[in-house]
Design a protein around this motif. Structure first.
Motif, PDB file in Angstrom:
ATOM      1  N   THR A  60       0.807  -1.219   0.000  1.00  0.00           N
ATOM      2  CA  THR A  60       0.000   0.000   0.000  1.00  0.00           C
ATOM      3  C   THR A  60       0.844   1.275   0.000  1.00  0.00           C
ATOM      4  N   THR A  61       2.069   1.197   0.454  1.00  0.00           N
ATOM      5  CA  THR A  61       2.914   2.393   0.430  1.00  0.00           C
ATOM      6  C   THR A  61       3.187   2.842  -0.998  1.00  0.00           C
ATOM      7  N   ILE A  62       3.246   1.897  -1.922  1.00  0.00           N
ATOM      8  CA  ILE A  62       3.417   2.251  -3.333  1.00  0.00           C
ATOM      9  C   ILE A  62       2.161   2.947  -3.837  1.00  0.00           C
ATOM     10  N   SER A  63       1.001   2.446  -3.435  1.00  0.00           N
ATOM     11  CA  SER A  63      -0.260   3.085  -3.829  1.00  0.00           C
ATOM     12  C   SER A  63      -0.298   4.527  -3.363  1.00  0.00           C
ATOM     13  N   GLU A  64       0.120   4.748  -2.136  1.00  0.00           N
ATOM     14  CA  GLU A  64       0.136   6.109  -1.605  1.00  0.00           C
ATOM     15  C   GLU A  64       1.136   6.977  -2.365  1.00  0.00           C
ATOM     16  N   SER A  65       2.290   6.410  -2.698  1.00  0.00           N
ATOM     17  CA  SER A  65       3.318   7.215  -3.371  1.00  0.00           C
ATOM     18  C   SER A  65       2.929   7.600  -4.801  1.00  0.00           C
ATOM     19  N   VAL A  66       2.059   6.807  -5.447  1.00  0.00           N
ATOM     20  CA  VAL A  66       1.623   7.165  -6.797  1.00  0.00           C
ATOM     21  C   VAL A  66       0.374   8.037  -6.785  1.00  0.00           C
ATOM     22  N   GLY A  67      -0.142   8.328  -5.584  1.00  0.00           N
ATOM     23  CA  GLY A  67      -1.254   9.250  -5.476  1.00  0.00           C
ATOM     24  C   GLY A  67      -2.634   8.642  -5.467  1.00  0.00           C
ATOM     25  N   ALA A  68      -2.747   7.351  -5.208  1.00  0.00           N
ATOM     26  CA  ALA A  68      -4.073   6.733  -5.126  1.00  0.00           C
ATOM     27  C   ALA A  68      -4.803   7.261  -3.903  1.00  0.00           C
ATOM     28  N   ASN A  69      -6.064   7.639  -4.071  1.00  0.00           N
ATOM     29  CA  ASN A  69      -6.849   8.163  -2.955  1.00  0.00           C
ATOM     30  C   ASN A  69      -7.593   7.081  -2.203  1.00  0.00           C
ATOM     31  N   ARG A  70      -8.042   6.065  -2.891  1.00  0.00           N
ATOM     32  CA  ARG A  70      -8.792   4.966  -2.271  1.00  0.00           C
ATOM     33  C   ARG A  70      -7.967   3.694  -2.444  1.00  0.00           C
ATOM     34  N   ILE A  71      -7.523   3.148  -1.325  1.00  0.00           N
ATOM     35  CA  ILE A  71      -6.627   1.991  -1.366  1.00  0.00           C
ATOM     36  C   ILE A  71      -7.253   0.844  -0.580  1.00  0.00           C
ATOM     37  N   VAL A  72      -7.348  -0.308  -1.223  1.00  0.00           N
ATOM     38  CA  VAL A  72      -7.818  -1.515  -0.550  1.00  0.00           C
ATOM     39  C   VAL A  72      -6.625  -2.475  -0.479  1.00  0.00           C
ATOM     40  N   PRO A  73      -6.143  -2.752   0.737  1.00  0.00           N
ATOM     41  CA  PRO A  73      -5.035  -3.694   0.873  1.00  0.00           C
ATOM     42  C   PRO A  73      -5.459  -5.097   0.424  1.00  0.00           C
ATOM     43  N   THR A  74      -4.571  -5.772  -0.274  1.00  0.00           N
ATOM     44  CA  THR A  74      -4.861  -7.130  -0.729  1.00  0.00           C
ATOM     45  C   THR A  74      -4.077  -8.133   0.106  1.00  0.00           C
ATOM     46  N   ILE A  75      -4.143  -9.405  -0.272  1.00  0.00           N
ATOM     47  CA  ILE A  75      -3.659 -10.485   0.585  1.00  0.00           C
ATOM     48  C   ILE A  75      -2.166 -10.761   0.448  1.00  0.00           C
ATOM     49  N   ALA A  76      -1.711 -11.064  -0.744  1.00  0.00           N
ATOM     50  CA  ALA A  76      -0.299 -11.413  -0.932  1.00  0.00           C
ATOM     51  C   ALA A  76       0.093 -11.151  -2.379  1.00  0.00           C
ATOM     52  N   ILE A  77       1.358 -10.945  -2.612  1.00  0.00           N
ATOM     53  CA  ILE A  77       1.826 -10.616  -3.958  1.00  0.00           C
ATOM     54  C   ILE A  77       1.458 -11.693  -4.987  1.00  0.00           C
ATOM     55  N   PRO A  78       1.685 -12.973  -4.722  1.00  0.00           N
ATOM     56  CA  PRO A  78       1.334 -13.935  -5.774  1.00  0.00           C
ATOM     57  C   PRO A  78      -0.172 -14.137  -5.951  1.00  0.00           C
ATOM     58  N   HIS A  79      -0.958 -13.816  -4.926  1.00  0.00           N
ATOM     59  CA  HIS A  79      -2.420 -13.989  -4.986  1.00  0.00           C
ATOM     60  C   HIS A  79      -3.076 -12.782  -4.321  1.00  0.00           C
ATOM     61  N   PRO A  80      -3.094 -11.632  -4.993  1.00  0.00           N
ATOM     62  CA  PRO A  80      -3.573 -10.414  -4.337  1.00  0.00           C
ATOM     63  C   PRO A  80      -5.033 -10.445  -3.899  1.00  0.00           C
ATOM     64  N   VAL A  81      -5.899 -11.063  -4.659  1.00  0.00           N
ATOM     65  CA  VAL A  81      -7.316 -11.077  -4.283  1.00  0.00           C
ATOM     66  C   VAL A  81      -7.845 -12.490  -4.096  1.00  0.00           C
TER      67      VAL A  81
END
Length: 76
Positions: A19-40
């Protein structure tokens, strides 16, 4: 890209594991996902439980779309 789409008045939800990457690119609404190989999803769960997990995540993202935000906000 997220900021540019929102600039046109289209709300965006960024679902991301890091999520820190999401914040750094300017995303306003961020939903944390589960894991890199299986995000959702979680392939270790039985099929019916994984389906419910995915549905909860999509519902969370849809709720985030309808929420007014003024700064990056994580929807836990």
């Amino acid at each position: 890209m997220v900021k540019e789409i929102e600039r046109y008045g289209i709300p965006i939800v960024h679902m991301a594991t890091i999520t820190t990457i999401s914040e750094s690119v300017g995303a306003n609404r961020i939903v944390p996902t589960i894991a890199i190989p299986h995000p959702v999803g979680n392939p270790d769960l039985p099929a019916d439980e994984e389906l419910e997990l995915r549905r909860r995540m999509v519902r969370k993202a849809l709720d985030a779309l309808g929420t007014e935000v003024k700064e990056p906000t994580q929807f836990e």
